[in-house]
Design a protein around this motif. Structure first.
Motif, PDB file in Angstrom:
ATOM      1  N   GLN A 104     -84.068  51.294   3.255  1.00 33.88           N
ATOM      2  CA  GLN A 104     -84.873  50.616   4.277  1.00 33.88           C
ATOM      3  C   GLN A 104     -85.004  51.472   5.542  1.00 33.88           C
ATOM      4  N   GLU A 105     -83.870  51.988   6.005  1.00 38.29           N
ATOM      5  CA  GLU A 105     -83.899  52.774   7.249  1.00 38.29           C
ATOM      6  C   GLU A 105     -84.679  54.069   7.039  1.00 38.29           C
ATOM      7  N   ALA A 106     -84.510  54.689   5.880  1.00 34.43           N
ATOM      8  CA  ALA A 106     -85.236  55.935   5.608  1.00 34.43           C
ATOM      9  C   ALA A 106     -86.737  55.672   5.591  1.00 34.43           C
ATOM     10  N   SER A 164     -88.266  53.156   7.174  1.00 37.04           N
ATOM     11  CA  SER A 164     -88.642  52.879   8.574  1.00 37.04           C
ATOM     12  C   SER A 164     -88.832  54.171   9.347  1.00 37.04           C
ATOM     13  N   ASN A 165     -87.891  55.095   9.180  1.00 38.24           N
ATOM     14  CA  ASN A 165     -87.995  56.374   9.891  1.00 38.24           C
ATOM     15  C   ASN A 165     -89.248  57.130   9.485  1.00 38.24           C
ATOM     16  N   ALA A 166     -89.525  57.141   8.180  1.00 34.98           N
ATOM     17  CA  ALA A 166     -90.716  57.870   7.716  1.00 34.98           C
ATOM     18  C   ALA A 166     -91.967  57.260   8.346  1.00 34.98           C
ATOM     19  N   ARG A 209     -92.079  55.471  11.211  1.00 36.32           N
ATOM     20  CA  ARG A 209     -92.061  55.596  12.666  1.00 36.32           C
ATOM     21  C   ARG A 209     -92.244  57.016  13.172  1.00 36.32           C
ATOM     22  N   HIS A 210     -91.562  57.956  12.471  1.00 30.35           N
ATOM     23  CA  HIS A 210     -91.482  59.295  13.070  1.00 30.35           C
ATOM     24  C   HIS A 210     -92.251  60.372  12.326  1.00 30.35           C
ATOM     25  N   ALA A 211     -92.542  60.196  11.046  1.00 32.17           N
ATOM     26  CA  ALA A 211     -92.980  61.346  10.249  1.00 32.17           C
ATOM     27  C   ALA A 211     -94.480  61.629  10.362  1.00 32.17           C
ATOM     28  N   ILE A 230     -88.853  60.233   0.137  1.00 26.62           N
ATOM     29  CA  ILE A 230     -89.546  61.482   0.446  1.00 26.62           C
ATOM     30  C   ILE A 230     -90.851  61.169   1.174  1.00 26.62           C
ATOM     31  N   ASP A 231     -91.111  61.864   2.311  1.00 30.54           N
ATOM     32  CA  ASP A 231     -92.422  61.697   2.944  1.00 30.54           C
ATOM     33  C   ASP A 231     -93.116  63.039   3.056  1.00 30.54           C
ATOM     34  N   ASN A 232     -94.406  63.017   3.368  1.00 35.72           N
ATOM     35  CA  ASN A 232     -95.136  64.282   3.482  1.00 35.72           C
ATOM     36  C   ASN A 232     -95.566  64.529   4.940  1.00 35.72           C
ATOM     37  N   SER A 247     -81.781  59.348  20.484  1.00 32.42           N
ATOM     38  CA  SER A 247     -82.470  58.422  19.606  1.00 32.42           C
ATOM     39  C   SER A 247     -81.456  57.384  19.129  1.00 32.42           C
ATOM     40  N   GLY A 248     -81.935  56.492  18.278  1.00 34.25           N
ATOM     41  CA  GLY A 248     -81.050  55.428  17.787  1.00 34.25           C
ATOM     42  C   GLY A 248     -79.986  56.006  16.880  1.00 34.25           C
ATOM     43  N   CYS A 249     -79.167  55.130  16.299  1.00 32.23           N
ATOM     44  CA  CYS A 249     -78.176  55.680  15.381  1.00 32.23           C
ATOM     45  C   CYS A 249     -78.492  55.303  13.948  1.00 32.23           C
ATOM     46  N   GLY A 250     -79.814  55.219  13.613  1.00 39.75           N
ATOM     47  CA  GLY A 250     -80.220  54.913  12.247  1.00 39.75           C
ATOM     48  C   GLY A 250     -79.620  55.885  11.249  1.00 39.75           C
ATOM     49  N   ILE A 251     -79.684  57.180  11.598  1.00 44.08           N
ATOM     50  CA  ILE A 251     -79.155  58.188  10.668  1.00 44.08           C
ATOM     51  C   ILE A 251     -77.640  58.053  10.576  1.00 44.08           C
ATOM     52  N   GLY A 252     -77.004  57.831  11.737  1.00 46.22           N
ATOM     53  CA  GLY A 252     -75.548  57.613  11.745  1.00 46.22           C
ATOM     54  C   GLY A 252     -75.158  56.446  10.849  1.00 46.22           C
TER      55      GLY A 252
HETATM   56  N1  LIG Z   1     -88.746  60.971   8.099  1.00 49.26           N
HETATM   57  C1  LIG Z   1     -88.640  61.567   9.300  1.00 49.26           C
HETATM   58  N2  LIG Z   1     -89.578  62.443   9.674  1.00 49.26           N
HETATM   59  C2  LIG Z   1     -89.487  63.040  10.881  1.00 49.26           C
HETATM   60  N3  LIG Z   1     -88.484  62.815  11.746  1.00 49.26           N
HETATM   61  C3  LIG Z   1     -87.534  61.974  11.464  1.00 49.26           C
HETATM   62  C4  LIG Z   1     -87.545  61.287  10.192  1.00 49.26           C
HETATM   63  N4  LIG Z   1     -86.468  60.497  10.152  1.00 49.26           N
HETATM   64  C5  LIG Z   1     -85.781  60.661  11.304  1.00 49.26           C
HETATM   65  N5  LIG Z   1     -86.434  61.537  12.096  1.00 49.26           N
HETATM   66  C6  LIG Z   1     -85.995  62.003  13.418  1.00 49.26           C
HETATM   67  O1  LIG Z   1     -84.613  61.689  13.578  1.00 49.26           O
HETATM   68  C7  LIG Z   1     -84.440  60.900  14.730  1.00 49.26           C
HETATM   69  C8  LIG Z   1     -83.297  60.000  14.568  1.00 49.26           C
HETATM   70  O2  LIG Z   1     -83.557  58.959  13.657  1.00 49.26           O
HETATM   71  P1  LIG Z   1     -82.713  57.655  13.751  1.00 49.26           P
HETATM   72  O3  LIG Z   1     -81.256  58.026  13.818  1.00 49.26           O
HETATM   73  O4  LIG Z   1     -83.090  56.767  12.629  1.00 49.26           O
HETATM   74  O5  LIG Z   1     -83.061  57.000  15.120  1.00 49.26           O
HETATM   75  P2  LIG Z   1     -84.424  56.245  15.574  1.00 49.26           P
HETATM   76  O6  LIG Z   1     -85.191  55.944  14.329  1.00 49.26           O
HETATM   77  O7  LIG Z   1     -83.976  55.040  16.276  1.00 49.26           O
HETATM   78  O8  LIG Z   1     -85.122  57.232  16.434  1.00 49.26           O
HETATM   79  C9  LIG Z   1     -85.748  60.212  14.950  1.00 49.26           C
HETATM   80  O9  LIG Z   1     -85.952  59.866  16.301  1.00 49.26           O
HETATM   81  C10 LIG Z   1     -86.741  61.297  14.522  1.00 49.26           C
HETATM   82  O10 LIG Z   1     -86.939  62.223  15.546  1.00 49.26           O
END
Ligand SMILES: Nc1ncnc2c1ncn2[C@@H]1O[C@H](COP(=O)(O)OP(=O)(O)O)[C@@H](O)[C@H]1O
Ligand SMILES: [Mg+2]
Length: 411
Positions: free
Chosen positions: A321-323, A325-327, A329-331, A352-354, A365-370
């Protein structure tokens, strides 16, 4: 001086005592002595029946051939053809033809083996220990009119030899049964304790997850918003324009909260399983995200995902789910793919994202990855995030340790 007949009897009694010694269960004890007894009292069928300590049931142990008396154990004492003897109302039973003797054929009597095996001559004496009847010794022959009072006297002598031994065996059996009952009760208790422990663990993990989600997403946003509000209170003029981002921020927070509450409910994961839950999440979150993002789910796990232990599958699902969401939000990706691979020793998930690819985050940033890492560690899985080797974008990979994967496969 013993005459020769008495001498022979005495030898047989000695033989019976010798044969009994060391027999640890009723069946082998009865079989060990049956041959010796045959020399004293000829018979086609012999059985020792033992009343149970509750006095309501009895069990027959047979030699010669097997009848339903032996198979139907334990049986109610009240249905035994020799119940008067077992109740202590009579001191012996002797019949020339049990097939016709009405004493054995009262209403409800289990006398079927008498007729089935044509048992005619029968003699029965009680097994007594300290005056209490603990069972009976029975000899039967297909030949009618075989036994007399002398046989009864001999049978009594044998019964007196057998009784203490069978009394001890019964006590040992009873103790063994109590030990089994006790062990079963202990095992049940242990099972309950483990179940409660698992439940507590699951609840605790869920509490931690909600805590992590609130902390990562909502609290961080609310803190930012309150700081901005504080700054605004120091400004003389507050315009609608200045309030606009605050308003949007609040909405964002509410949306996150809604999502957290949604995820805390018993989810599609429990109802429909892992693959469908991932599919559903991909579909819903890409639909809500604005620019069109295509998604795909490659399931090469041959159903292994659904056999995962619930704690493990919940943790994996939260990571995915978090992966995702990150894809989103950020990718800035146009496509997100989730791939499940399993063999008999491994289970492997990739998101996997492109998109623009992964840079180690510099800004706060948040601690989603953590959190993803923590969740992976809790289920002893390996976690990796990085740029894809083939093409642009990011890959998040979780591999269950072979031990965990094997355990799931065996479960
Ligand atoms: N799939 C992704 N593609 C590009 N950047 C990513 C991706 N996932 C994470 N990141 C980068 O890693 C950072 C940290 O992610 P995360 O710990 O989940 O915190 P948050 O999502 O709250 O910013 C994000 O702010 C982003 O810069
Ligand atoms: Mg994140």
């Amino acid at each position: 001086m013993l005459n020769t007949v008495h001498r022979a009897l005495f030898d047989h009694y000695l033989g019976i005592s010798r044969m009994l010694a060391g027999q640890l269960d009723f069946h082998s004890a009865i079989r060990a002595v049956a041959t010796e007894i045959k020399d004293i009292i000829p018979h086609d069928h012999l059985d020792v029946c033992i009343t149970m300590i509750d006095g309501q049931y009895h069990t027959a142990y047979e030699s010669g051939f097997e009848t339903d008396w032996g198979k139907r154990a334990p049986a109610p004492l009240a249905q035994s053809p020799i119940r008067t003897l077992l109740w202590g109302e009579e001191d012996y039973l002797l019949t020339a033809d049990a097939c016709t003797d009405p004493r054995f054929h009262f209403k409800g009597a289990f006398s079927q083996p008498i007729l089935a095996q044509s048992l005619r001559s029968r003699l029965h004496v009680p097994l007594k220990v300290q005056g209490d009847v603990i069972g009976a010794l029975s000899c039967s022959s297909r030949q009618a009119g075989l036994y007399d009072l002398q046989d009864i006297a001999n049978a009594r002598a044998i019964a007196d030899l057998l009784a203490p031994y069978f009394f001890a065996l019964r006590a040992a059996e009873q103790a063994k049964r109590s030990a089994i009952v006790e062990a079963e009760a202990r095992a049940r208790e242990e099972g309950l304790r483990l179940g409660a422990l698992r439940l507590t663990e699951a609840l605790e993990a869920e509490r931690q997850r909600i805590g992590m989600d609130l902390h990562d997403e909502t609290l961080a946003d609310l803190t930012r918003l309150s700081r901005r509000l504080e700054r605004l209170t120091h400004q003389p003029e507050v315009t609608g324009e200045a309030l606009e981002p605050l308003f949007r921020g609040l909405q964002h927070c509410m949306q996150d909260l809604r999502q957290i509450i949604e995820e805390a409910k018993p989810s599609i994961l429990q109802l429909f399983g892992f693959v469908e839950a991932v599919e559903n999440h991909l579909d819903r979150s890409t639909r809500d995200s604005g620019p069109t993002i295509a998604w795909a789910l490659e399931d090469n796990s041959a159903g292994a995902a659904e056999r995962l232990d619930q704690t493990v599958s919940t943790a994996l699902f939260r990571i995915v789910q978090e992966a995702i969401s990150n894809a989103i939000r950020h990718a800035r990706a146009s496509e997100i793919r989730v791939r499940l691979e399993a063999s008999d020793r491994s289970f492997d998930i990739a998101v996997i994202d492109n998109g623009i690819g992964f840079e180690r985050p510099v800004k706060r940033s948040g601690c989603g990855i953590g959190n993803m890492k923590t969740r992976a560690r809790l289920i002893s899985a390996k976690f990796e995030i990085g740029n894809r080797s083939e093409g642009p974008g990011t890959i998040v990979r979780v591999q269950l340790s072979p031990a965990t994967a094997m355990q799931e496969a065996l479960a």
